[in-house]
Design a protein around this motif. Structure first.
Motif, PDB file in Angstrom:
ATOM      1  N   PRO A  78       8.731   1.686  -2.279  1.00  0.00           N
ATOM      2  CA  PRO A  78       9.017   0.550  -1.433  1.00  0.00           C
ATOM      3  C   PRO A  78       8.239   0.298  -0.254  1.00  0.00           C
ATOM      4  O   PRO A  78       8.275   1.373   0.503  1.00  0.00           O
ATOM      5  N   GLY A  79       7.698  -0.743  -0.003  1.00  0.00           N
ATOM      6  CA  GLY A  79       7.036  -0.883   1.236  1.00  0.00           C
ATOM      7  C   GLY A  79       5.360  -0.459   1.019  1.00  0.00           C
ATOM      8  O   GLY A  79       4.661  -0.643   1.888  1.00  0.00           O
ATOM      9  N   ASP A  80       5.021   0.228   0.182  1.00  0.00           N
ATOM     10  CA  ASP A  80       3.652   1.016  -0.124  1.00  0.00           C
ATOM     11  C   ASP A  80       3.270   0.917  -1.305  1.00  0.00           C
ATOM     12  O   ASP A  80       3.525   1.975  -2.077  1.00  0.00           O
ATOM     13  N   SER A  81       2.852  -0.104  -2.022  1.00  0.00           N
ATOM     14  CA  SER A  81       2.600  -0.149  -3.596  1.00  0.00           C
ATOM     15  C   SER A  81       1.594   0.790  -3.924  1.00  0.00           C
ATOM     16  O   SER A  81       1.347   0.926  -5.280  1.00  0.00           O
ATOM     17  N   ARG A  82       0.724   1.139  -3.080  1.00  0.00           N
ATOM     18  CA  ARG A  82      -0.409   2.040  -3.310  1.00  0.00           C
ATOM     19  C   ARG A  82      -0.057   3.604  -3.614  1.00  0.00           C
ATOM     20  O   ARG A  82      -0.875   4.310  -4.318  1.00  0.00           O
TER      21      ARG A  82
END
Length: 88
Positions: free
Chosen positions: A75-79
């Protein structure tokens, strides 16, 4: 791409002389669990598939050969995809 240089892509053969990322491809970093630090090639995956947890075959998880490691978008950092556990 520079931040991915020198990293191994999930599924690359161990004897591959260049197991790293390729130009023009999309990758996610696998975090924690048995595949920690590997890159997953998600080129061509649609938004729905990128939101789901992926069951990645691995012999080094808690279930050994035939097992799968579960990874999904952070969540918040799809990388980065976090480990959600192992399954047979």
């Amino acid at each position: 791409m520079d931040e991915l240089t020198g990293r191994r892509v999930y599924g690359a053969d161990h004897d591959d002389p260049d197991p790293g990322p390729r130009p023009g491809r999309a990758y996610r970093e696998l975090v924690a669990g048995p595949l920690d630090g590997l890159l997953l090639d998600v080129t061509g995956w649609d938004d729905h598939r990128l939101r789901e947890v992926a069951a990645l075959p691995t012999e080094i998880g808690s279930h050994g050969p035939g097992g799968h490691a579960l990874y999904g978008a952070r969540p918040g950092d799809s990388r980065r995809w976090d480990w959600h556990g192992d399954t047979p």
